[in-house]
Design an enzyme around this catalytic site. Structure first.
Site, short mmCIF file in Angstrom:
data_model
loop_
_atom_site.label_atom_id
_atom_site.label_comp_id
_atom_site.label_asym_id
_atom_site.label_seq_id
_atom_site.Cartn_x
_atom_site.Cartn_y
_atom_site.Cartn_z
N HIS A 15 -7.66 13.04 10.06
CA HIS A 15 -8.41 12.56 8.90
C HIS A 15 -8.25 13.52 7.73
O HIS A 15 -7.69 14.61 7.84
CB HIS A 15 -9.90 12.33 9.23
CG HIS A 15 -10.71 13.56 9.35
ND1 HIS A 15 -12.09 13.56 9.36
CD2 HIS A 15 -10.36 14.88 9.48
CE1 HIS A 15 -12.55 14.79 9.48
NE2 HIS A 15 -11.53 15.60 9.55
N CYS A 34 -10.82 20.70 5.49
CA CYS A 34 -10.87 19.28 5.84
C CYS A 34 -10.39 18.40 4.69
O CYS A 34 -10.29 17.18 4.85
CB CYS A 34 -12.27 18.87 6.30
SG CYS A 34 -12.50 19.12 8.07
N HIS A 40 -5.30 16.48 9.02
CA HIS A 40 -5.39 17.40 10.16
C HIS A 40 -6.12 16.64 11.26
O HIS A 40 -6.75 15.61 11.00
CB HIS A 40 -6.15 18.67 9.77
CG HIS A 40 -7.56 18.38 9.40
ND1 HIS A 40 -7.93 17.96 8.15
CD2 HIS A 40 -8.70 18.39 10.13
CE1 HIS A 40 -9.22 17.73 8.12
NE2 HIS A 40 -9.73 17.98 9.31
N HIS A 42 -8.53 16.20 14.93
CA HIS A 42 -9.64 16.67 15.76
C HIS A 42 -9.57 15.99 17.12
O HIS A 42 -9.09 14.86 17.23
CB HIS A 42 -10.99 16.32 15.14
CG HIS A 42 -11.29 17.09 13.90
ND1 HIS A 42 -11.70 18.41 13.91
CD2 HIS A 42 -11.24 16.73 12.59
CE1 HIS A 42 -11.90 18.82 12.67
NE2 HIS A 42 -11.62 17.81 11.84
N ASP A 80 -7.82 6.15 18.77
CA ASP A 80 -7.06 7.24 19.42
C ASP A 80 -5.64 7.33 18.85
O ASP A 80 -4.94 6.32 18.74
CB ASP A 80 -7.00 7.00 20.93
CG ASP A 80 -6.43 8.22 21.66
OD1 ASP A 80 -6.70 9.36 21.22
OD2 ASP A 80 -5.72 8.02 22.67
N HIS A 81 -5.25 8.56 18.51
CA HIS A 81 -3.92 8.83 17.93
C HIS A 81 -3.69 8.06 16.62
O HIS A 81 -2.57 7.66 16.32
CB HIS A 81 -2.80 8.56 18.94
CG HIS A 81 -2.70 9.65 19.97
ND1 HIS A 81 -3.65 9.80 20.96
CD2 HIS A 81 -1.80 10.63 20.14
CE1 HIS A 81 -3.31 10.84 21.71
NE2 HIS A 81 -2.20 11.36 21.23
N GLU A 125 -17.17 16.72 16.95
CA GLU A 125 -15.91 16.93 16.22
C GLU A 125 -15.25 18.21 16.71
O GLU A 125 -14.02 18.31 16.80
CB GLU A 125 -16.15 16.99 14.72
CG GLU A 125 -14.85 17.01 13.92
CD GLU A 125 -15.07 17.04 12.43
OE1 GLU A 125 -14.85 16.01 11.78
OE2 GLU A 125 -15.49 18.09 11.90
NI NI Z 1 -11.75 17.69 9.77
#
Ligand code: NI
Length: 136
Positions: A15, A34, A40, A42, A80-81, A125
């Protein structure tokens, strides 16, 4: 007499936190790492907790296999992914913060659950940062 049954799940997603109405500098200052323009990732850990009355016949509150299939279909297959900003329609106009992701997950699961069951979402997270949402 109420009881709670919980199911853990996991998904990895990328995200970028960004407020469209702000300029680059303000976004960078506020969201820090972020806000990285190249995104990047998580490793999100999810706990879905369902609360209600036990069925006196089966002794079940909810069939955990059914709940795990629901989470797979509605959440893992969807997120996911994925790049939450680019791949997921839920976040086209919604900043994918842990808070907002938890609320989106709550809505997706709640609408599929039997009406009488209460749902709480806990979304990690990182190991140390997590959000809880139960629909209020
Ligand atoms: Ni983040």
């Amino acid at each position: 007499m109420e009881i709670t049954v919980s199911r853990k799940a996991h998904f990895n997603a990328a995200h970028r936190l960004h407020v469209k109405q702000w300029d680059e500098e303000k976004n960078k200052q506020f969201f820090g790492l972020c806000n990285n323009p190249n995104y990047h990732g998580h490793n999100y850990d999810l706990i879905a907790s369902v609360t209600g009355e036990i069925d006196p016949v089966t002794g079940y509150l909810i069939d955990t296999k059914w709940l795990s299939n629901l989470i797979k279909k509605e959440i893992e297959d969807r997120f996911d992914h994925k790049n939450l900003n680019l791949d997921c329609e839920e976040f086209v106009d919604l900043n994918p913060t842990t808070e907002n992701i938890a609320i989106v997950i709550w809505k997706l699961l709640k609408q599929q659950l039997p009406q009488n069951l209460h749902l709480k979402i806990t979304l990690y997270e990182t190991e140390r940062n997590y959000v809880e949402f139960s629909g209020k």
